[in-house]
Design a protein around this motif. Structure first.
Motif, mmCIF file in Angstrom:
data_model
loop_
_atom_site.group_PDB
_atom_site.id
_atom_site.type_symbol
_atom_site.label_atom_id
_atom_site.label_comp_id
_atom_site.label_asym_id
_atom_site.label_seq_id
_atom_site.Cartn_x
_atom_site.Cartn_y
_atom_site.Cartn_z
ATOM 1 N N LEU A 125 -67.608 -22.676 -30.001
ATOM 2 C CA LEU A 125 -67.014 -21.738 -30.941
ATOM 3 C C LEU A 125 -67.537 -20.329 -30.635
ATOM 4 O O LEU A 125 -68.736 -20.130 -30.456
ATOM 5 C CB LEU A 125 -67.377 -22.119 -32.378
ATOM 6 C CG LEU A 125 -66.910 -23.511 -32.837
ATOM 7 C CD1 LEU A 125 -67.422 -23.804 -34.241
ATOM 8 C CD2 LEU A 125 -65.392 -23.626 -32.788
ATOM 9 N N ARG A 126 -66.623 -19.371 -30.579
ATOM 10 C CA ARG A 126 -67.007 -17.993 -30.271
ATOM 11 C C ARG A 126 -66.422 -17.040 -31.299
ATOM 12 O O ARG A 126 -65.443 -17.367 -31.981
ATOM 13 C CB ARG A 126 -66.516 -17.607 -28.879
ATOM 14 C CG ARG A 126 -64.999 -17.579 -28.729
ATOM 15 C CD ARG A 126 -64.601 -17.223 -27.322
ATOM 16 N NE ARG A 126 -63.173 -17.422 -27.074
ATOM 17 C CZ ARG A 126 -62.614 -17.407 -25.871
ATOM 18 N NH1 ARG A 126 -63.360 -17.205 -24.809
ATOM 19 N NH2 ARG A 126 -61.318 -17.578 -25.736
ATOM 20 N N VAL A 127 -67.017 -15.849 -31.367
ATOM 21 C CA VAL A 127 -66.494 -14.789 -32.233
ATOM 22 C C VAL A 127 -65.455 -14.020 -31.442
ATOM 23 O O VAL A 127 -65.746 -13.523 -30.354
ATOM 24 C CB VAL A 127 -67.625 -13.849 -32.692
ATOM 25 C CG1 VAL A 127 -67.048 -12.704 -33.520
ATOM 26 C CG2 VAL A 127 -68.666 -14.619 -33.485
ATOM 27 N N PRO A 128 -64.224 -13.881 -31.925
ATOM 28 C CA PRO A 128 -63.182 -13.186 -31.176
ATOM 29 C C PRO A 128 -63.538 -11.717 -30.959
ATOM 30 O O PRO A 128 -64.260 -11.104 -31.743
ATOM 31 C CB PRO A 128 -61.944 -13.320 -32.071
ATOM 32 C CG PRO A 128 -62.246 -14.451 -32.986
ATOM 33 C CD PRO A 128 -63.719 -14.441 -33.188
ATOM 34 N N GLU A 129 -63.009 -11.144 -29.886
ATOM 35 C CA GLU A 129 -63.263 -9.740 -29.582
ATOM 36 C C GLU A 129 -62.593 -8.817 -30.593
ATOM 37 O O GLU A 129 -63.091 -7.734 -30.895
ATOM 38 C CB GLU A 129 -62.760 -9.420 -28.169
ATOM 39 C CG GLU A 129 -63.523 -10.160 -27.076
ATOM 40 C CD GLU A 129 -63.005 -9.800 -25.692
ATOM 41 O OE1 GLU A 129 -62.108 -8.943 -25.618
ATOM 42 O OE2 GLU A 129 -63.498 -10.371 -24.707
ATOM 43 N N ASP A 130 -61.470 -9.240 -31.134
ATOM 44 C CA ASP A 130 -60.741 -8.392 -32.070
ATOM 45 C C ASP A 130 -61.314 -8.558 -33.481
ATOM 46 O O ASP A 130 -60.792 -9.281 -34.322
ATOM 47 C CB ASP A 130 -59.248 -8.760 -32.051
ATOM 48 C CG ASP A 130 -58.401 -7.767 -32.853
ATOM 49 O OD1 ASP A 130 -58.977 -6.848 -33.460
ATOM 50 O OD2 ASP A 130 -57.175 -7.939 -32.837
ATOM 51 N N MET A 131 -62.442 -7.875 -33.757
ATOM 52 C CA MET A 131 -63.121 -8.026 -35.036
ATOM 53 C C MET A 131 -62.317 -7.435 -36.183
ATOM 54 O O MET A 131 -62.422 -7.878 -37.327
ATOM 55 C CB MET A 131 -64.502 -7.370 -34.961
ATOM 56 C CG MET A 131 -65.498 -8.143 -34.103
ATOM 57 S SD MET A 131 -65.726 -9.839 -34.662
ATOM 58 C CE MET A 131 -66.359 -9.585 -36.307
ATOM 59 N N GLU A 132 -61.526 -6.412 -35.916
ATOM 60 C CA GLU A 132 -60.709 -5.832 -36.984
ATOM 61 C C GLU A 132 -59.753 -6.870 -37.542
ATOM 62 O O GLU A 132 -59.560 -6.958 -38.769
ATOM 63 C CB GLU A 132 -59.929 -4.621 -36.453
ATOM 64 C CG GLU A 132 -60.813 -3.425 -36.100
ATOM 65 C CD GLU A 132 -59.984 -2.235 -35.686
ATOM 66 O OE1 GLU A 132 -58.735 -2.314 -35.753
ATOM 67 O OE2 GLU A 132 -60.575 -1.201 -35.294
ATOM 68 N N GLN A 133 -59.168 -7.650 -36.647
ATOM 69 C CA GLN A 133 -58.252 -8.683 -37.114
ATOM 70 C C GLN A 133 -59.012 -9.756 -37.890
ATOM 71 O O GLN A 133 -58.516 -10.299 -38.872
ATOM 72 C CB GLN A 133 -57.539 -9.318 -35.917
ATOM 73 C CG GLN A 133 -56.495 -10.373 -36.291
ATOM 74 C CD GLN A 133 -55.389 -9.791 -37.136
ATOM 75 O OE1 GLN A 133 -54.821 -8.741 -36.813
ATOM 76 N NE2 GLN A 133 -55.057 -10.437 -38.258
ATOM 77 N N VAL A 134 -60.236 -10.051 -37.455
ATOM 78 C CA VAL A 134 -61.064 -11.024 -38.157
ATOM 79 C C VAL A 134 -61.327 -10.589 -39.583
ATOM 80 O O VAL A 134 -61.209 -11.355 -40.544
ATOM 81 C CB VAL A 134 -62.400 -11.241 -37.395
ATOM 82 C CG1 VAL A 134 -63.342 -12.090 -38.231
ATOM 83 C CG2 VAL A 134 -62.151 -11.900 -36.055
ATOM 84 N N LEU A 135 -61.707 -9.296 -39.743
ATOM 85 C CA LEU A 135 -61.985 -8.767 -41.075
ATOM 86 C C LEU A 135 -60.726 -8.783 -41.940
ATOM 87 O O LEU A 135 -60.773 -9.053 -43.145
ATOM 88 C CB LEU A 135 -62.537 -7.348 -40.965
ATOM 89 C CG LEU A 135 -63.924 -7.233 -40.308
ATOM 90 C CD1 LEU A 135 -64.297 -5.762 -40.088
ATOM 91 C CD2 LEU A 135 -64.977 -7.925 -41.159
ATOM 92 N N GLU A 136 -59.585 -8.480 -41.323
ATOM 93 C CA GLU A 136 -58.330 -8.495 -42.066
ATOM 94 C C GLU A 136 -58.014 -9.919 -42.545
ATOM 95 O O GLU A 136 -57.549 -10.123 -43.671
ATOM 96 C CB GLU A 136 -57.199 -7.973 -41.171
ATOM 97 C CG GLU A 136 -55.854 -7.836 -41.863
ATOM 98 C CD GLU A 136 -55.887 -6.818 -43.010
ATOM 99 O OE1 GLU A 136 -55.155 -7.029 -43.999
ATOM 100 O OE2 GLU A 136 -56.652 -5.824 -42.919
ATOM 101 N N ASP A 137 -58.273 -10.892 -41.666
ATOM 102 C CA ASP A 137 -58.039 -12.292 -42.040
ATOM 103 C C ASP A 137 -58.943 -12.706 -43.192
ATOM 104 O O ASP A 137 -58.543 -13.426 -44.108
ATOM 105 C CB ASP A 137 -58.279 -13.203 -40.832
ATOM 106 C CG ASP A 137 -57.207 -13.040 -39.765
ATOM 107 O OD1 ASP A 137 -56.153 -12.472 -40.067
ATOM 108 O OD2 ASP A 137 -57.456 -13.491 -38.620
ATOM 109 N N LYS A 138 -60.201 -12.256 -43.131
ATOM 110 C CA LYS A 138 -61.135 -12.573 -44.210
ATOM 111 C C LYS A 138 -60.638 -12.009 -45.539
ATOM 112 O O LYS A 138 -60.669 -12.677 -46.581
ATOM 113 C CB LYS A 138 -62.518 -11.986 -43.902
ATOM 114 C CG LYS A 138 -63.357 -12.776 -42.925
ATOM 115 C CD LYS A 138 -64.750 -12.171 -42.852
ATOM 116 C CE LYS A 138 -65.654 -12.956 -41.927
ATOM 117 N NZ LYS A 138 -67.018 -12.417 -41.898
ATOM 118 N N LYS A 139 -60.208 -10.723 -45.498
ATOM 119 C CA LYS A 139 -59.737 -10.042 -46.709
ATOM 120 C C LYS A 139 -58.562 -10.791 -47.306
ATOM 121 O O LYS A 139 -58.494 -11.023 -48.523
ATOM 122 C CB LYS A 139 -59.368 -8.606 -46.362
ATOM 123 C CG LYS A 139 -58.912 -7.793 -47.554
ATOM 124 C CD LYS A 139 -58.582 -6.366 -47.116
ATOM 125 C CE LYS A 139 -58.081 -5.537 -48.294
ATOM 126 N NZ LYS A 139 -57.750 -4.147 -47.884
#
Length: 953
Positions: free
Chosen positions: A816-830
């Motif tokens: 399991l890895r953290v994706p490079e596109d962190m902005e999208q990750v934060l948006e998904d979390k929100k």
């Protein structure tokens, strides 16, 4: 016969006549690849010159010419022609024509005829015509015709087919010019797969005549009564001699026989640092004999280790493991047992520096395998048998036509002859009768060498003669090897020795037959009837692959290209591969540079230096992987199992595996590749058989190789993996036509499974017997029913939704890895928080590697495999159902447009579990017998529990 017109040929003549004396300076130089006939076997010929015919003979020949020796005095001239040359002994109209004389030299009447080396066509035609005219056959061509030396090659299930057999037959006839019309007539013609495990490159059968000797009256513990003796032989008088001996023994009341021992020996040798280490290891083995015995016997349900004998020599320790092997000859079986025991010993003593154990070799030549040895003669190898008979004087005189007194005087001379020549044991021809019975009953014929070593000892008594016999090393069996072939099985059944529980009976029959033959033959020699009776009656280049020496900065640069900068240097970093099944099995098979290797590359670009961690995966080709599997099957000690494995291993998907992962990384959809490692470059060199992948180093990712326990796999991370797996499966769901052909991905082929039925049943039986605590009687029955109806089950799976599956989807091959596109990750979390969903602290993404076994099958397969590896054994089945149903819903959502009925989905999941147990995990259990993978028991029990509980509902 075509003529050699138009080609320049050279004739060098060494005449006896004096007018050629000026040419004596010529020195004969041997030609490359020159062959010399023995003086007594030179082919005679005649040749024409000047309208006259002369005789001579061929003394030498080579690719482009030959040498004639003649006693005739001839006056030859440069430019003269020999119109014809022909063999004296040949009835065929084969000539060599018009050989032009271009040079002369003198030496004892010798002619050299040589095609012009500057004209390859002339050399080739000459070579072929010479073989046909003078040697009687066409040679295998190797000049410009390399393909003619390459026999058709078939691997896997195709090796034992009519197509493969006929291809080899056609090649052989074309390559040799000989016909095999009789050899090709065989009972195996319609079903050559019966020969799996008994022979390779099958082309037909050699039919050895089979006769019946006796019947012979045998009085033994296991053989009791009259027995006909099937003998396969081409030697006249052999069966008559056995029958004559049987007549005398029967009239005397029969032959008493008794098996006294069974001892199959395997003799490894251990290499230590010094003599003290070897002696300490011997002492350690004596102290731990119980543990060694337990480990050795764990590899077989039949073999019993009865003794261990140590023999130190300098810094070496030779060890003899002595077994009882039931009804099998046991040579393969004991190899497997000894290998497992030696591996355990090495593991136990590796941390004991005083022993300095460096390595071992599985056979140090003290077993006596297929050799006459004093050890086998004295202590026995195989089954030891005694036989005795007392023949009254009158019976002996009537059947053997000499008195016992005459016989003993002649036998005395024979014993002196045996002593003077150093004979091991003493008999007349035990090997003769054994070879005939061995051939007829499917024994290992090479073992006649040691089996025929024994004692035949007559002793004169007042009322006749008593004869005693010992066969100390009878290497035979009634199961395994060739004993299961149709004609061999019939011969065993003639003897009442077919199948288990019959080996000792067969041994007693063989001993009695040996006695009957030797009493008859020795008497025939003594009375000089021996000659009269015979007159009347009668089996990879080191430059292939990638080596450590190939790993240079230039090598990495060629894979990376220039866009990432210049590779200035690199260093090797350790990498844990203990959980990889294939990698660890390959390590045990080869020392070649293969598997996973981690490096830190030091790059420079625009004056900036940086470090790039990478992993180089050097792949074995599919042949090596398949050979590895065959080797593991052979270590089972079960001949039929290993033979079936070799002919039907296609079922495991190894064919083309070395190319499949490389092609997938190059051609798969970007929607799938986002879940794969970053690939920096690949090596695909068919000529060098070199295959490799340079990819990102995944070591820093979480859950890498999280296979030894289930602690890391909590509910959230299992759900994350199943969600991303659904996204992967959605890419090609019911879209097989979109798969690039270059990937070589195969689907569920019903015929392939049907072809492998016998192998799967044999594996299931073997693993149930070896691991009854894992494969319960209930599961064994369920798998048997599944396999016997496999065609309908696979067809049912084919008609359900299918997609590109990883087919080896477990924690060994993912992280399991953290994706490079962190902005999208934060948006998904929100968005998830707004929807009231629980959010992981760090949103991670699945990364999957090792795609070599990728297949087009049901998506449930990957989902189930992941769950059996990650769930603990106490997880209730309701939890399994929740994960499966969650994955089903995720796949519906990701595929947009597919509705997956819950009941049908679960039914297909059960069929996939059965298929997984019957195919992949049957193989894993077989490998576990060698590797002892610590997680295998937990994983297999999870799979077994899912199947049994679901089918119990």
């Amino acid at each position: 016969m075509r003529r050699i017109r138009g080609y320049l040929l050279k004739l060098i003549y060494f005449p006896i006549c004096r007018r050629c004396k000026g040419l004596d300076a010529y020195q004969y130089q041997p030609h490359q690849n020159e062959h010399q006939f023995h003086r007594s076997r030179r082919p005679g010929l005649y040749f024409e010159y000047g309208g006259h015919y002369y005789e001579g003979s061929i003394s030498h020949y080579w690719n482009s010419g030959f040498r004639i020796v003649t006693t005739h005095q001839l006056s030859l001239q440069i430019g003269g022609v020999l119109p014809r040359i022909k063999l004296l002994s040949s009835d065929r109209d084969h000539f060599l024509h018009e050989l032009t004389i271009t040079a002369l030299a003198g030496n004892e009447g010798t002619l050299l005829i040589d095609a012009d080396q500057r004209n390859p066509a002339a050399v080739e035609q000459f070579h072929e015509q010479f073989h046909i005219a003078f040697l009687g056959h066409s040679p295998l061509q190797n000049s410009g015709h390399a393909h003619s030396l390459s026999m058709p090659s078939f691997i896997g299930r195709k090796h034992y087919t009519q197509e493969a057999t006929e291809a080899r037959q056609q090649w052989l006839e074309q390559a040799t010019g000989s016909r095999i019309s009789h050899v090709s007539q065989s009972i195996f013609h319609d079903n050559p797969s019966l020969l799996a495990g008994n022979i390779e490159n099958y082309i037909g059968s050699v039919q050895i005549p089979l006769g019946i000797a006796g019947p012979l009256w045998i009085r033994g513990t296991y053989a009791n009564g009259y027995s006909p003796i099937p003998i396969a032989t081409t030697e006249g008088a052999l069966i008559s001699s056995i029958s004559r001996g049987a007549k005398a023994c029967n009239a005397a009341g029969g032959i008493e026989v008794q098996v006294v021992r069974q001892t199959m020996v395997r003799a490894p040798v251990f290499f230590c640092g010094d003599m003290r280490g070897a002696l300490l290891l011997a002492a350690w083995m004596e102290e731990h004999s119980a543990g060694i015995k337990a480990k050795a016997e764990s590899a077989s349900s039949v073999a019993k280790l009865v003794s261990i004998q140590t023999h130190p020599f300098g810094d070496q320790l030779h060890v003899q493991f002595c077994y009882e092997t039931g009804d099998a000859a046991g040579q393969n079986m004991t190899t497997s047992c000894t290998f497992v025991a030696c591996e355990w010993m090495i593991d136990q003593v590796k941390d004991m520096p005083e022993m300095k154990v460096l390595s071992y070799m599985i056979e140090g030549n003290m077993a006596g395998d297929k050799k006459v040895s004093m050890r086998s003669f004295i202590e026995g190898r195989g089954i030891g048998v005694l036989a005795s008979v007392h023949i009254p004087e009158a019976v002996f005189r009537q059947t053997m036509r000499l008195s016992t007194d005459q016989y003993m005087r002649r036998w005395y001379a024979a014993e002196v002859g045996g002593l003077r020549t150093g004979m091991v044991g003493h008999n007349v021809n035990f090997a003769n009768v054994l070879a005939g019975i061995f051939t007829a009953t499917g024994q290992d014929i090479a073992c006649v060498h040691e089996s025929g070593c024994g004692i035949f000892k007559p002793r004169q008594e007042s009322d006749g003669i008593s004869i005693h016999l010992e066969l100390p090393s009878l290497v035979i069996g009634t199961v395994g090897g060739g004993t299961g072939l149709p004609t061999q099985r019939e011969c065993l059944e003639m003897l009442g020795c077919g199948g288990p529980g019959k080996a000792f009976k067969l041994a007693e029959i063989m001993a009695a037959a040996c006695l009957a033959l030797d009493v008859s033959t020795s008497a025939a020699i003594g009375s000089n009837e021996f000659v009269k009776a015979h007159e009347k009656l009668g089996r990879k280049s080191s430059q292939t692959g990638i080596s450590r020496g190939d790993i240079t900065t230039r090598f990495f640069q060629s894979l990376l290209g220039e866009q990432r900068g210049k590779v200035k240097s690199f260093e090797s970093i350790s990498l844990n591969t203990e959980s990889s099944v294939v990698t660890n099995m390959m390590k045990k098979q080869t020392s070649r540079f293969q598997g996973l290797h981690r490096y830190a590359l030091h790059l420079q670009q625009d004056g900036v230096q940086r470090e790039l961690p990478v992993v180089l995966k050097v792949k074995s080709d599919d042949r090596e992987m398949m050979d590895l599997g065959i080797g593991i099957a052979k270590l089972s000690g079960e001949d039929r199992l290993s033979g079936l494995f070799e002919s039907q291993l296609h079922i495991f998907g190894f064919e083309g595996a070395h190319l499949r992962e490389i092609a997938l990384y190059k051609h798969a959809s970007a929607a799938l590749l986002q879940y794969c490692p970053d690939i920096y470059g690949v090596v695909h060199n068919e000529d060098k058989e070199a295959y490799a992948i340079l990819m990102e180093d995944l070591s820093s990712y979480s859950h890498m190789n999280a296979i030894q326990s289930t602690e890391e796999w909590d509910d959230e991370h299992i759900g994350l993996v199943l969600g991303d797996l659904a996204a992967i499966h959605a890419v090609y769901l019911d879209q097989e036509e979109r798969l690039p052909a270059a990937m070589g991905v195969e689907g569920l082929d019903v015929a392939s499974y049907v072809d492998a039925t016998e192998l799967l049943l044999a594996l299931t039986d073997y693993n149930h017997e070896r691991f009854p605590a894992l494969m319960s009687k209930q599961l064994h029955g369920l798998l048997h029913r599944f396999i016997r109806n496999i065609s309908s089950h696979i067809e049912e799976m084919r008609t359900y939704h299918r997609t590109l599956t990883h087919n080896d989807f477990n924690p060994r091959n993912l992280g399991l890895r953290v994706p490079e596109d962190m902005e999208q990750v934060l948006e998904d979390k929100k968005q998830a928080l707004q929807d009231g969903e629980r959010v992981l602290e760090d949103k991670k993404q699945l990364v999957v590697y090792d795609w070599e076994l990728a297949s087009y099958g049901n998506p449930q397969h990957d989902c189930l495999e992941f769950l059996i590896y990650t769930l603990s054994s106490d997880v209730p089945m309701t939890q399994w159902d929740r994960y499966l149903d969650g994955y089903r819903q995720s796949l519906e959502k990701a595929s947009s447009g597919h509705t997956l009925d819950k009941q049908s989905f679960e039914h297909i999941a059960i069929l996939n579990a059965l298929e997984m147990a019957a195919v992949r995990f049957n193989l894993y259990l077989l490998a576990n017998n060698l590797l002892h993978l610590p997680y295998m028991e937990r994983v297999y029990l999870n799979l077994a529990r899912f199947i049994t509980e679901k089918l119990a509902d």
